[in-house]
Design an enzyme around this catalytic site. Structure first.
Site, PDB file in Angstrom:
ATOM      1  N   GLU A  72      -4.892   4.067   0.502  1.00 28.91           N
ATOM      2  CA  GLU A  72      -5.223   2.790  -0.117  1.00 28.91           C
ATOM      3  C   GLU A  72      -6.580   2.816  -0.803  1.00 28.91           C
ATOM      4  O   GLU A  72      -6.708   2.427  -1.968  1.00 28.91           O
ATOM      5  CB  GLU A  72      -5.191   1.685   0.940  1.00 28.91           C
ATOM      6  N   ASP A 116     -12.137  -1.453   7.069  1.00 25.79           N
ATOM      7  CA  ASP A 116     -10.745  -1.374   6.632  1.00 25.79           C
ATOM      8  C   ASP A 116     -10.464  -0.051   5.920  1.00 25.79           C
ATOM      9  O   ASP A 116     -10.261  -0.028   4.703  1.00 25.79           O
ATOM     10  CB  ASP A 116     -10.427  -2.559   5.713  1.00 25.79           C
ATOM     11  N   ARG A 160       0.839  -1.207   0.000  1.00 25.40           N
ATOM     12  CA  ARG A 160       0.000   0.000   0.000  1.00 25.40           C
ATOM     13  C   ARG A 160       0.875   1.258   0.000  1.00 25.40           C
ATOM     14  O   ARG A 160       0.537   2.250   0.650  1.00 25.40           O
ATOM     15  CB  ARG A 160      -0.973   0.010   1.182  1.00 25.40           C
ATOM     16  N   ARG A 167     -18.419  -8.983   8.590  1.00 23.85           N
ATOM     17  CA  ARG A 167     -17.035  -8.614   8.904  1.00 23.85           C
ATOM     18  C   ARG A 167     -16.957  -7.446   9.878  1.00 23.85           C
ATOM     19  O   ARG A 167     -16.005  -7.351  10.683  1.00 23.85           O
ATOM     20  CB  ARG A 167     -16.316  -8.293   7.595  1.00 23.85           C
ATOM     21  N   GLU A 173      -5.817 -12.588   8.094  1.00 25.53           N
ATOM     22  CA  GLU A 173      -5.411 -12.649   6.693  1.00 25.53           C
ATOM     23  C   GLU A 173      -4.230 -13.603   6.506  1.00 25.53           C
ATOM     24  O   GLU A 173      -3.224 -13.274   5.891  1.00 25.53           O
ATOM     25  CB  GLU A 173      -5.104 -11.241   6.166  1.00 25.53           C
ATOM     26  N   ARG A 231      -2.544  -5.726  17.024  1.00 27.99           N
ATOM     27  CA  ARG A 231      -3.556  -5.192  16.113  1.00 27.99           C
ATOM     28  C   ARG A 231      -4.860  -5.983  16.225  1.00 27.99           C
ATOM     29  O   ARG A 231      -4.849  -7.212  16.318  1.00 27.99           O
ATOM     30  CB  ARG A 231      -3.060  -5.208  14.667  1.00 27.99           C
TER      31      ARG A 231
END
Length: 657
Positions: free
Chosen positions: A371, A343, A138, A314, A264, A297
């Site tokens: 991003e 996000d 990013r 989510r 992820e 995080r």
């Protein structure tokens, strides 16, 4: 100039003040020896200690300063005047020196200074997503300033300039590598690279910045030849204790670890049926003897969803994972929570996890790198967005529990708290790719220091520091920056619907790009309507994660704000907004208006030709041309998609494909 103090940061402050004064006046200042503080008509840098003369100790209200605060005062003495920058620590002296330079450069240096500043947030961090091959995840401003070809960059002049840049806006911590830690980056905590890490930390030290590393949770397996990374296994705990001892042997003031785990496809404690508290506490135990912290995080969610399952949401994930663990984390663990539940979208509500864990340290995470907001090809000033988040009342401790108070530790007695951001710099000559994207970097630092600063004040500072005192430039850029977030939102994401981007690189319109995806489903558009039902009444129940006052506001169609309507509700295209428009007409209108907004940017910028140096003028002009072309593409793709879905004509008869 007289100097009272011998810390690394005071020495840095002396160099920066001498350099700045020479650049602005053409004359290098003389540094004089004045131990008793009797000389006049000078700038005096003072770090309080017992060796100071009583007179110097009484110059400013020392008791009102915290460890990183400073005072700048005009002192009348012996028939003359001096300017005193005073602080308890070298960091404070350095921050005060940069404040003084800012006043000199903007022309705001009044005749009778009486400034006292303490940072509101204890942790003011930058997160780099740099990889050792030199790429940046990013990143939109060139390659890494730290790494190239799986080695550290040997010429560290750029790193020193970076440290200067960070200290000038009050940043006191930086994680230099990507939270997605690959094989080579895993070796950063080994003797293979620790001497290089220590060299960077030494540069940072002079500017008051603690160096952090993102670590691979599976390091005991990859580096230690263990067969497990189970946080409750004594062998794993011992391995991390020894690793911490080794790291602090190289870097005595190492800040700590940043960890992305069980997210992820990153490894984490879930592999061993352990909790995030188990995983983070193991690392915190290893760092605790040295004063280090674990930044853990909270970006944890199921990225292998079945898009057919409408009960999966989510947005719920961070709260569902972490809220039940409140009070189970060690005191040197701080949870890093994204500003929204998703996000870093163009528009999303504030994360309900902020303020919801009174017994667990928290800090807010923002994204400076653009991003989902145009990737530094589009002008999008993010300070207004961040101000909305920081001013949002969580009601965590009743009315008046704004996010800015939560993350400053003012509503809860957090041992560690503050603000972090994913940074937008690279090795491009102008640091940020788009010259005007520098305003986001500057603005984040100023808000991390003082979240009550008005947007207009931050904008004025940055424009005048960057382009000088020309009022025509100031008026044009003030207007462009102030309008840019809403204009970008208007031609991209309507009414709280995000993710309508091309998968993977996240640039450009693709309305169904993520709609039938393992990563989530985001708009549920059909021929009748669109939006995600997140109500408690008959949706995913996400609204119930908020305090009662906010839950009721979002739960009701009557009170839900237009800009978040489709984030919380599935409604017909003919649903009437508070604005008096239908949903579908709003989509059409906003996308046409967004393109006109970019055209207005171009006209404003053209008025500045000849007032700004040609290099910066042409670079911004090129970015604006790109933005206009892409805004038109967004307009036509999104409007055509929803026209074809709804079959409802634009009431103004404009061309939709």
């Amino acid at each position: 100039m007289a100097v009272h103090g011998a810390s690394d940061q005071v020495a840095t402050a002396v160099r920066e003040l001498a350099f700045g004064l020479a650049e602005m006046t053409g004359m290098a200042p003389e540094i004089t020896d004045d131990p008793d503080g009797m000389d006049t008509n000078m700038i005096r840098l003072v770090q309080f200690d017992e060796a100071l003369s009583l007179r110097l100790q009484e110059l400013v209200p020392r008791q009102a300063l915290n460890e990183e605060g400073y005072a700048i005062q005009t002192i009348a003495e012996n028939g003359g005047e001096s300017i005193v920058v005073a602080a308890k620590s070298g960091k404070g002296v350095l921050y005060g020196t940069f404040h003084l330079l800012r006043l000199l450069q903007t022309g705001d240096l009044g005749g009778n200074l009486n400034i006292l500043e303490n940072p509101r947030n204890g942790l003011r961090m930058m997160n780099h997503w740099d990889n050792m091959d030199g790429s940046i995840e990013r990143g939109y401003a060139g390659g890494s300033i730290f790494f190239k070809d799986n080695e550290f960059i040997r010429d560290r002049a750029r790193i020193r300039d970076y440290a200067r840049l960070m200290a000038s806006i009050g940043i006191n911590g930086a994680a230099i590598n990507n939270v997605n830690v690959h094989h080579t980056e895993t070796l950063l905590i080994t003797p293979r690279f620790l001497p290089d890490v220590a060299a960077v930390a030494e540069i940072f030290r002079g500017y008051g910045i603690a160096l952090f590393l993102s670590i691979n949770y599976a390091s005991p397996i990859q580096l230690g030849a263990l067969d497990t990374a189970d946080p409750l296994d004594p062998r794993v705990r011992a391995w991390w204790r020894e690793k911490a001892r080794e790291i602090y042997g190289f870097i005595p003031d190492f800040g700590g670890f940043v960890v992305k785990a069980d997210s992820e496809h990153r490894p984490g404690p879930f592999t061993y049926n352990r909790t995030h508290a188990d995983g983070s506490n193991m690392l915190a135990e290893a760092l605790e003897p040295y004063g280090g912290i674990v930044v853990w995080r909270c970006f944890v969610y199921n990225c292998l969803q079945d898009w057919r399952d409408r009960t999966t949401d989510r947005a719920r994930a961070a709260y569902d994972h972490f809220k039940p663990l409140d009070g189970q984390f060690k005191k040197n663990v701080v949870l890093q929570i994204k500003n929204g539940p998703m996000d870093f979208q163009v528009r999303e509500p504030v994360s309900p996890l902020l303020g919801a864990m009174p017994e667990t340290n928290q800090m807010a995470e923002f994204q400076i790198t653009q991003e989902y907001t145009g990737q530094q090809k589009h002008l999008v000033y993010l300070v207004p967005q961040w101000k909305e988040v920081l001013d949002f009342d969580t009601f965590a401790r009743g009315e008046g529990s704004e996010v800015k108070k939560v993350v400053a530790g003012e509503t809860h007695p957090y041992a560690y708290s503050g603000m972090a951001a994913v940074i937008n710099v690279g090795n491009d000559p102008n640091w940020t790719g788009h010259t005007l994207a520098q305003a986001n970097l500057y603005g984040f630092g100023r808000l991390a220091w003082n979240p009550d600063l008005p947007e207009e004040a931050i904008t004025a500072e940055w424009v005048r520091l960057t382009f000088g005192k020309d009022e025509t430039i100031f008026r044009a850029l003030r207007s462009m920056l102030a309008d840019s977030w809403h204009i970008y939102e208007s031609y991209t994401s309507p009414l709280g619907i995000g993710w309508m981007v091309n998968p993977g690189h996240h640039y450009g319109p693709n309305v169904d790009g993520y709609e039938y995806s393992v990563w989530g489903t985001y708009h549920y558009a059909d021929c009748q309507g669109m939006g995600v039902n997140r109500t408690l009444k008959n949706g995913t129940g996400f609204t119930s994660q908020y305090a009662k006052e906010n839950m009721e506001r979002y739960e009701s169609l009557e009170s839900c704000p237009d800009e978040l309507l489709l984030f919380f509700h599935h409604v017909p295209y003919t649903h009437m907004l508070h604005s008096g428009k239908t949903v579908i007409q709003h989509i059409y209108d906003s996308h046409f208006e967004g393109v006109e907004g970019v055209k207005a940017f171009i006209e404003l910028w053209r008025e500045l030709e000849g007032r700004i140096d040609a290099e910066r003028y042409e670079a911004v002009s090129e970015r604006l041309r790109i933005q206009l072309a892409h805004a038109k593409e967004w307009r036509d793709v999104v409007n055509s998609y929803f026209y074809r879905k709804s079959g409802i004509e634009d009431q103004y008869g404009r061309r939709i494909y």
